[in-house]
Design a protein around this motif. Structure first.
Motif: not given
Length: 192
Positions: A145-174
């Motif tokens: 349970v502690n392992h799963t809780r840590r994984q979920r916490s990591l996912t929540r913290s990296l969610l904003m980075a994923q949005i930024i990464e997607t925007g950067l990839e789109s800008t690079r293609r353009k």
């Protein structure tokens, strides 16, 4: 030929006007209109075509006997508990004898408050030990349970980075499309 069509049309209009004079006047409000349509449909046996909401249906609710099931508590796998091993209901149950609803309502215990239904770490641990779980199983469940809780916490913290990464990839293609020569010209030999 066109004159005949016009004359036929005029004759048909006149026939309809004569037929309208013999009909009763149309109701002006919606309720009267609905009642006249409904009476027409009922007269001609069209009741099965009326929408269910428009049919007059007697609705009735009744309750039979109350059957109580007792479920056992086992080690769970959800990381929602604050600390320690989670518990969940077992698939197996013990079914008590049935009784009438009135008997149940007369004899049932008082409802528990939310505070009384809350299971802290010590209550959960005690329930699991009564259910036959050993200390090793409880410790392993807590670790998972502690392992799963840590994984979920990591996912929540990296969610904003994923949005930024997607925007950067789109800008690079353009930018790549702007800088490079038109790709249709590069691949023109493929379309010949």
């Amino acid at each position: 030929n066109e004159k005949e069509r016009v004359e036929l049309t005029k004759e048909e209009i006149k026939e309809h006007q004569d037929a309208d004079k013999t009909r009763p006047p149309a109701p002006t409000d919606n309720k009267a209109l609905y009642q006249s349509v409904q009476s027409f449909l009922l007269m001609d046996g069209y009741t099965d075509r009326l929408p269910l909401a428009k049919r007059k249906i007697k609705r009735q609710t009744s309750f039979g006997d109350v059957t109580i099931r007792d479920y056992g508590m086992i080690i769970g796998d959800h990381p929602c508990c604050s600390y320690g091993p989670p518990v969940t209901l077992d698939w197996e149950y013990y079914e008590r004898t049935s009784c009438s609803l009135d008997d149940y309502e007369y004899n049932r215990p008082r409802r528990r408050s939310l505070r009384q239904m809350n299971l802290n770490y010590y209550k959960r641990k005690e329930l699991l030990q009564l259910a036959g779980a050993n200390k090793g199983e409880i410790k392993a469940a807590t670790k998972a349970v502690n392992h799963t809780r840590r994984q979920r916490s990591l996912t929540r913290s990296l969610l904003m980075a994923q949005i930024i990464e997607t925007g950067l990839e789109s800008t690079r293609r353009k930018l790549k499309r702007l800088i490079e020569e038109d790709h249709w010209k590069k691949e023109a030999h493929l379309y010949k």
